[in-house]
Design a protein around this motif. Structure first.
Motif, PDB file in Angstrom:
ATOM      1  N   GLU A 287       0.827  -1.201   0.000  1.00 19.72           N
ATOM      2  CA  GLU A 287       0.000   0.000   0.000  1.00 19.72           C
ATOM      3  C   GLU A 287       0.866   1.257   0.000  1.00 19.72           C
ATOM      4  N   ASN A 288       0.222   2.374  -0.296  1.00 19.14           N
ATOM      5  CA  ASN A 288       0.850   3.688  -0.149  1.00 19.14           C
ATOM      6  C   ASN A 288       2.138   3.813  -0.970  1.00 19.14           C
ATOM      7  N   PHE A 289       2.107   3.307  -2.200  1.00 17.52           N
ATOM      8  CA  PHE A 289       3.314   3.317  -3.025  1.00 17.52           C
ATOM      9  C   PHE A 289       3.331   4.410  -4.093  1.00 17.52           C
ATOM     10  N   SER A 290       2.191   5.051  -4.356  1.00 17.92           N
ATOM     11  CA  SER A 290       2.181   6.056  -5.421  1.00 17.92           C
ATOM     12  C   SER A 290       3.077   7.262  -5.133  1.00 17.92           C
ATOM     13  N   PRO A 291       3.303   7.668  -3.849  1.00 18.60           N
ATOM     14  CA  PRO A 291       4.242   8.766  -3.614  1.00 18.60           C
ATOM     15  C   PRO A 291       5.684   8.412  -3.989  1.00 18.60           C
ATOM     16  N   TYR A 292       5.952   7.129  -4.193  1.00 23.84           N
ATOM     17  CA  TYR A 292       7.307   6.662  -4.480  1.00 23.84           C
ATOM     18  C   TYR A 292       7.428   6.098  -5.892  1.00 23.84           C
ATOM     19  N   HIS A 293       6.412   6.365  -6.730  1.00 24.39           N
ATOM     20  CA  HIS A 293       6.443   5.870  -8.105  1.00 24.39           C
ATOM     21  C   HIS A 293       5.686   6.849  -9.002  1.00 24.39           C
ATOM     22  N   GLU A 294       6.408   7.537  -9.857  1.00 25.77           N
ATOM     23  CA  GLU A 294       5.814   8.587 -10.685  1.00 25.77           C
ATOM     24  C   GLU A 294       4.735   8.047 -11.612  1.00 25.77           C
ATOM     25  N   GLY A 295       4.966   6.852 -12.172  1.00 26.41           N
ATOM     26  CA  GLY A 295       3.990   6.281 -13.090  1.00 26.41           C
ATOM     27  C   GLY A 295       2.646   6.067 -12.435  1.00 26.41           C
ATOM     28  N   PHE A 296       2.636   5.463 -11.249  1.00 26.08           N
ATOM     29  CA  PHE A 296       1.375   5.233 -10.548  1.00 26.08           C
ATOM     30  C   PHE A 296       0.740   6.551 -10.109  1.00 26.08           C
ATOM     31  N   ALA A 297       1.545   7.509  -9.707  1.00 33.63           N
ATOM     32  CA  ALA A 297       1.003   8.810  -9.310  1.00 33.63           C
ATOM     33  C   ALA A 297       0.224   9.434 -10.462  1.00 33.63           C
ATOM     34  N   GLN A 298       0.737   9.307 -11.671  1.00 34.05           N
ATOM     35  CA  GLN A 298       0.063   9.863 -12.846  1.00 34.05           C
ATOM     36  C   GLN A 298      -1.146   9.022 -13.250  1.00 34.05           C
ATOM     37  N   LEU A 299      -1.067   7.720 -13.019  1.00 30.98           N
ATOM     38  CA  LEU A 299      -2.189   6.840 -13.365  1.00 30.98           C
ATOM     39  C   LEU A 299      -3.399   7.117 -12.483  1.00 30.98           C
ATOM     40  N   PHE A 300      -3.155   7.474 -11.222  1.00 30.06           N
ATOM     41  CA  PHE A 300      -4.233   7.619 -10.254  1.00 30.06           C
ATOM     42  C   PHE A 300      -4.848   9.018 -10.228  1.00 30.06           C
ATOM     43  N   CYS A 301      -4.097  10.048 -10.582  1.00 28.52           N
ATOM     44  CA  CYS A 301      -4.555  11.426 -10.412  1.00 28.52           C
ATOM     45  C   CYS A 301      -4.571  12.178 -11.738  1.00 28.52           C
ATOM     46  N   LYS A 302      -5.633  12.980 -11.919  1.00 25.52           N
ATOM     47  CA  LYS A 302      -5.819  13.750 -13.150  1.00 25.52           C
ATOM     48  C   LYS A 302      -5.709  12.833 -14.374  1.00 25.52           C
ATOM     49  N   SER A 303      -6.413  11.723 -14.312  1.00 26.42           N
ATOM     50  CA  SER A 303      -6.325  10.667 -15.320  1.00 26.42           C
ATOM     51  C   SER A 303      -7.724  10.209 -15.717  1.00 26.42           C
ATOM     52  N   LYS A 304      -7.794   9.316 -16.701  1.00 24.26           N
ATOM     53  CA  LYS A 304      -9.110   8.816 -17.096  1.00 24.26           C
ATOM     54  C   LYS A 304      -9.726   7.956 -15.988  1.00 24.26           C
ATOM     55  N   LEU A 305      -8.877   7.379 -15.140  1.00 29.49           N
ATOM     56  CA  LEU A 305      -9.397   6.637 -14.000  1.00 29.49           C
ATOM     57  C   LEU A 305     -10.086   7.570 -13.014  1.00 29.49           C
ATOM     58  N   GLU A 306      -9.425   8.655 -12.661  1.00 27.22           N
ATOM     59  CA  GLU A 306     -10.031   9.622 -11.741  1.00 27.22           C
ATOM     60  C   GLU A 306     -11.317  10.204 -12.342  1.00 27.22           C
ATOM     61  N   LYS A 307     -11.338  10.453 -13.645  1.00 28.78           N
ATOM     62  CA  LYS A 307     -12.535  10.982 -14.304  1.00 28.78           C
ATOM     63  C   LYS A 307     -13.689   9.993 -14.196  1.00 28.78           C
ATOM     64  N   ALA A 308     -13.394   8.696 -14.379  1.00 33.75           N
ATOM     65  CA  ALA A 308     -14.442   7.680 -14.294  1.00 33.75           C
ATOM     66  C   ALA A 308     -15.025   7.623 -12.882  1.00 33.75           C
ATOM     67  N   ILE A 309     -14.158   7.660 -11.874  1.00 36.68           N
ATOM     68  CA  ILE A 309     -14.631   7.648 -10.489  1.00 36.68           C
ATOM     69  C   ILE A 309     -15.471   8.890 -10.200  1.00 36.68           C
ATOM     70  N   SER A 310     -15.024  10.039 -10.671  1.00 35.17           N
ATOM     71  CA  SER A 310     -15.770  11.287 -10.459  1.00 35.17           C
ATOM     72  C   SER A 310     -17.152  11.209 -11.094  1.00 35.17           C
ATOM     73  N   GLU A 311     -17.219  10.553 -12.250  1.00 34.48           N
ATOM     74  CA  GLU A 311     -18.510  10.403 -12.914  1.00 34.48           C
ATOM     75  C   GLU A 311     -19.444   9.514 -12.089  1.00 34.48           C
ATOM     76  N   LEU A 312     -18.914   8.478 -11.469  1.00 41.18           N
ATOM     77  CA  LEU A 312     -19.740   7.609 -10.626  1.00 41.18           C
ATOM     78  C   LEU A 312     -20.193   8.342  -9.368  1.00 41.18           C
ATOM     79  N   PHE A 313     -19.330   9.179  -8.804  1.00 44.32           N
ATOM     80  CA  PHE A 313     -19.716   9.992  -7.653  1.00 44.32           C
ATOM     81  C   PHE A 313     -20.705  11.086  -8.035  1.00 44.32           C
TER      82      PHE A 313
END
Length: 251
Positions: free
Chosen positions: A69-95
């Motif tokens: 857990e808690n690995f995105s602060p230590y990995h640039e690729g995952f940080a970009q995948l999780f934030c300001k991404s199509k994944l975050e947009k999909a979650i925002s749409e569900l919310f």
């Protein structure tokens, strides 16, 4: 707009989860899989990302990496995948409103890895940080009944939370019908934090890795740092534990 259809959104509202096949294409998944390999190879490190182990069901005495857990602060690729991404947009749409990253983990489930008892994610103290979370399961390796794919109950998210800090009991599950949800790399399952789910052990000879990325409503605040500070105190990773002290995973 995200890659979600009206049918996905309707299924999520009605059942508490929605399966989206091929959310990530082969090229995207090749990169995500490489990133999983990279963080999987990280050494245990007190005070940083969190790595947890379990006893093998197949080889007594052997310890297996269970989750990270808690690995995105230590990995640039995952940080970009999780934030300001199509994944975050999909979650925002569900919310129906902007979302913010709450937590992330990889369940590795190596051969001999145990399953997870049926539970609701919100039972694990999440009510202290927000009123609702949505998690995206990203399939890294093929998941099926034999290696412990996600098993989920439709519609029961509407009941609300059962017991705090406890997996679901037999009486609570009497009227629950768990559905196996096999997935291929690139498939996504979105589910809310009140949706009952679990999985079986992996008794095959191949690993079954699933990535879980969890968000809450931005309007309820960003509680990520506080959550992981509390978790480090209450259920530290293996390399941070006091010798001779027993630690019990509850949910």
């Amino acid at each position: 707009m995200s890659d979600l259809t009206k049918e996905h959104i309707q299924a999520f509202k009605h059942d508490g989860f929605a399966i989206v096949r091929g959310f990530y294409n082969d090229q995207e998944m090749a990169q995500i899989s490489r990133w999983v390999d990279e963080v999987q190879a990280y050494p245990d490190a007190p005070g940083k990302y969190q790595r947890y182990y379990e006893d093998s069901l197949a080889e007594p005495g052997r310890r297996l990496l269970n989750r990270m857990e808690n690995f995105s602060p230590y990995h640039e690729g995952f940080a970009q995948l999780f934030c300001k991404s199509k994944l975050e947009k999909a979650i925002s749409e569900l919310f129906g409103e902007p979302a913010v990253l709450f937590k992330e983990k990889i369940n590795f489930k190596f051969p001999g890895g145990d399953g997870f008892k049926p539970h609701q994610d919100h039972q694990a103290g999440w009510w202290e940080y927000n009123s609702l979370c949505i998690t995206a399961l990203i399939c890294i390796d093929e998941a099926n009944k034999e290696n412990g794919c996600l098993e989920i109950v439709p519609g029961k998210h509407k009941i609300g939370m059962f017991k705090e800090w406890a997996p679901l009991g037999e009486d609570e599950m009497k009227e629950m019908a768990f559905i196996s949800c096999p997935t291929q790399p690139g498939d996504m399952i979105f589910f809310d934090s009140f949706t009952p789910h679990g999985s079986q052990p992996n008794l095959t000879d191949k690993q079954r890795r699933l990535l879980f990325v969890t968000y809450n409503r931005l309007s309820e605040g960003d509680a990520r740092e506080r959550y992981y500070e509390d978790k480090r105190k209450n259920y530290p990773q293996d390399c941070e534990r006091e010798e001779g002290k027993e630690y019990v995973f509850r949910v």
